[in-house]
Design a protein around this motif. Structure first.
Motif, PDB file in Angstrom:
ATOM      1  N   ARG A  29     -44.942  13.943 -82.999  1.00 55.88           N
ATOM      2  CA  ARG A  29     -45.085  13.698 -81.559  1.00 55.88           C
ATOM      3  C   ARG A  29     -44.086  12.663 -81.062  1.00 55.88           C
ATOM      4  NH1 ARG A  29     -51.129  12.135 -81.185  1.00 55.88           N
ATOM      5  NH2 ARG A  29     -50.806  11.853 -83.390  1.00 55.88           N
ATOM      6  N   LEU A  30     -43.616  11.797 -81.980  1.00 52.99           N
ATOM      7  CA  LEU A  30     -42.666  10.763 -81.598  1.00 52.99           C
ATOM      8  C   LEU A  30     -41.210  11.230 -81.732  1.00 52.99           C
ATOM      9  CD1 LEU A  30     -44.374   7.672 -83.247  1.00 52.99           C
ATOM     10  CD2 LEU A  30     -44.406   8.379 -80.852  1.00 52.99           C
ATOM     11  N   GLY A  31     -41.021  12.520 -82.064  1.00 51.99           N
ATOM     12  CA  GLY A  31     -39.686  13.072 -82.134  1.00 51.99           C
ATOM     13  C   GLY A  31     -38.972  12.879 -83.452  1.00 51.99           C
ATOM     14  N   LYS A  32     -39.707  12.487 -84.483  1.00 51.58           N
ATOM     15  CA  LYS A  32     -39.105  12.319 -85.805  1.00 51.58           C
ATOM     16  C   LYS A  32     -39.344  13.592 -86.621  1.00 51.58           C
ATOM     17  CE  LYS A  32     -39.599   7.429 -85.593  1.00 51.58           C
ATOM     18  NZ  LYS A  32     -39.579   6.222 -86.352  1.00 51.58           N
ATOM     19  N   LEU A  33     -38.596  13.722 -87.719  1.00 50.77           N
ATOM     20  CA  LEU A  33     -38.745  14.881 -88.597  1.00 50.77           C
ATOM     21  C   LEU A  33     -39.314  14.449 -89.941  1.00 50.77           C
ATOM     22  CD1 LEU A  33     -35.371  16.729 -87.963  1.00 50.77           C
ATOM     23  CD2 LEU A  33     -37.624  17.349 -87.092  1.00 50.77           C
ATOM     24  N   ILE A  34     -40.212  15.284 -90.489  1.00 52.94           N
ATOM     25  CA  ILE A  34     -40.787  15.039 -91.803  1.00 52.94           C
ATOM     26  C   ILE A  34     -40.540  16.278 -92.651  1.00 52.94           C
ATOM     27  CG2 ILE A  34     -42.909  14.630 -93.093  1.00 52.94           C
ATOM     28  CD1 ILE A  34     -44.065  13.364 -90.540  1.00 52.94           C
ATOM     29  N   LEU A  35     -40.000  16.087 -93.848  1.00 55.53           N
ATOM     30  CA  LEU A  35     -39.779  17.177 -94.799  1.00 55.53           C
ATOM     31  C   LEU A  35     -40.694  16.928 -95.988  1.00 55.53           C
ATOM     32  CD1 LEU A  35     -38.101  19.684 -95.578  1.00 55.53           C
ATOM     33  CD2 LEU A  35     -36.532  18.117 -96.736  1.00 55.53           C
ATOM     34  N   THR A  36     -41.590  17.885 -96.258  1.00 55.88           N
ATOM     35  CA  THR A  36     -42.525  17.748 -97.373  1.00 55.88           C
ATOM     36  C   THR A  36     -42.443  18.965 -98.284  1.00 55.88           C
ATOM     37  OG1 THR A  36     -44.296  18.676 -96.026  1.00 55.88           O
ATOM     38  CG2 THR A  36     -44.177  16.288 -96.138  1.00 55.88           C
ATOM     39  N   LYS A  37     -42.801  18.753 -99.525  1.00 58.02           N
ATOM     40  CA  LYS A  37     -42.785  19.798-100.533  1.00 58.02           C
ATOM     41  C   LYS A  37     -44.115  20.509-100.549  1.00 58.02           C
ATOM     42  CE  LYS A  37     -40.761  19.843-105.084  1.00 58.02           C
ATOM     43  NZ  LYS A  37     -40.590  19.052-106.256  1.00 58.02           N
ATOM     44  N   LEU A  70     -38.535  26.788-104.320  1.00 57.63           N
ATOM     45  CA  LEU A  70     -39.640  25.977-103.807  1.00 57.63           C
ATOM     46  C   LEU A  70     -39.695  26.097-102.296  1.00 57.63           C
ATOM     47  CD1 LEU A  70     -39.120  22.766-105.938  1.00 57.63           C
ATOM     48  CD2 LEU A  70     -40.857  24.510-106.275  1.00 57.63           C
ATOM     49  N   THR A  71     -40.882  25.949-101.744  1.00 56.49           N
ATOM     50  CA  THR A  71     -41.056  26.012-100.293  1.00 56.49           C
ATOM     51  C   THR A  71     -41.296  24.608 -99.754  1.00 56.49           C
ATOM     52  OG1 THR A  71     -41.954  28.237-100.421  1.00 56.49           O
ATOM     53  CG2 THR A  71     -42.411  27.006 -98.407  1.00 56.49           C
ATOM     54  N   ALA A  86     -43.269  23.268 -86.655  1.00 56.14           N
ATOM     55  CA  ALA A  86     -42.972  23.206 -88.087  1.00 56.14           C
ATOM     56  C   ALA A  86     -42.415  24.536 -88.553  1.00 56.14           C
ATOM     57  CB  ALA A  86     -44.229  22.865 -88.873  1.00 56.14           C
ATOM     58  N   VAL A  87     -41.556  24.485 -89.568  1.00 50.88           N
ATOM     59  CA  VAL A  87     -41.021  25.689 -90.206  1.00 50.88           C
ATOM     60  C   VAL A  87     -41.043  25.477 -91.708  1.00 50.88           C
ATOM     61  CG1 VAL A  87     -39.530  26.382 -88.289  1.00 50.88           C
ATOM     62  CG2 VAL A  87     -38.630  24.892 -90.060  1.00 50.88           C
ATOM     63  N   GLU A  88     -41.082  26.580 -92.452  1.00 47.32           N
ATOM     64  CA  GLU A  88     -41.002  26.510 -93.904  1.00 47.32           C
ATOM     65  C   GLU A  88     -39.590  26.877 -94.322  1.00 47.32           C
ATOM     66  OE1 GLU A  88     -44.144  28.864 -95.561  1.00 47.32           O
ATOM     67  OE2 GLU A  88     -45.610  27.304 -95.148  1.00 47.32           O
ATOM     68  N   ILE A  89     -39.086  26.150 -95.320  1.00 48.21           N
ATOM     69  CA  ILE A  89     -37.730  26.355 -95.823  1.00 48.21           C
ATOM     70  C   ILE A  89     -37.826  26.602 -97.324  1.00 48.21           C
ATOM     71  CG2 ILE A  89     -35.460  25.298 -96.151  1.00 48.21           C
ATOM     72  CD1 ILE A  89     -36.175  23.460 -93.743  1.00 48.21           C
TER      73      ILE A  89
END
Length: 51
Positions: free
Chosen positions: A43-51, A35-36, A27-30
């Protein structure tokens, strides 16, 4: 049966690989517009972007 359309290709050269963004981390913070956000690989190779 219809064939699914191929995804559009970015010809501008503005494509980043997820491995470039994550650099070996799960995971990385953007920071975006003060806002961060957290971009996380599952684990299944998908990406999740959360606020």
């Amino acid at each position: 049966m219809a064939t699914p359309a191929a995804p559009a290709r970015d010809v501008s050269g503005n494509v980043l690989e997820s491995t470039e963004i994550l650099r070996g981390q799960k995971a990385v913070e953007i920071n975006h517009n003060g806002l961060t956000y957290r971009l996380q690989a599952t684990r299944l190779g998908k990406l999740i972007l959360t606020k």
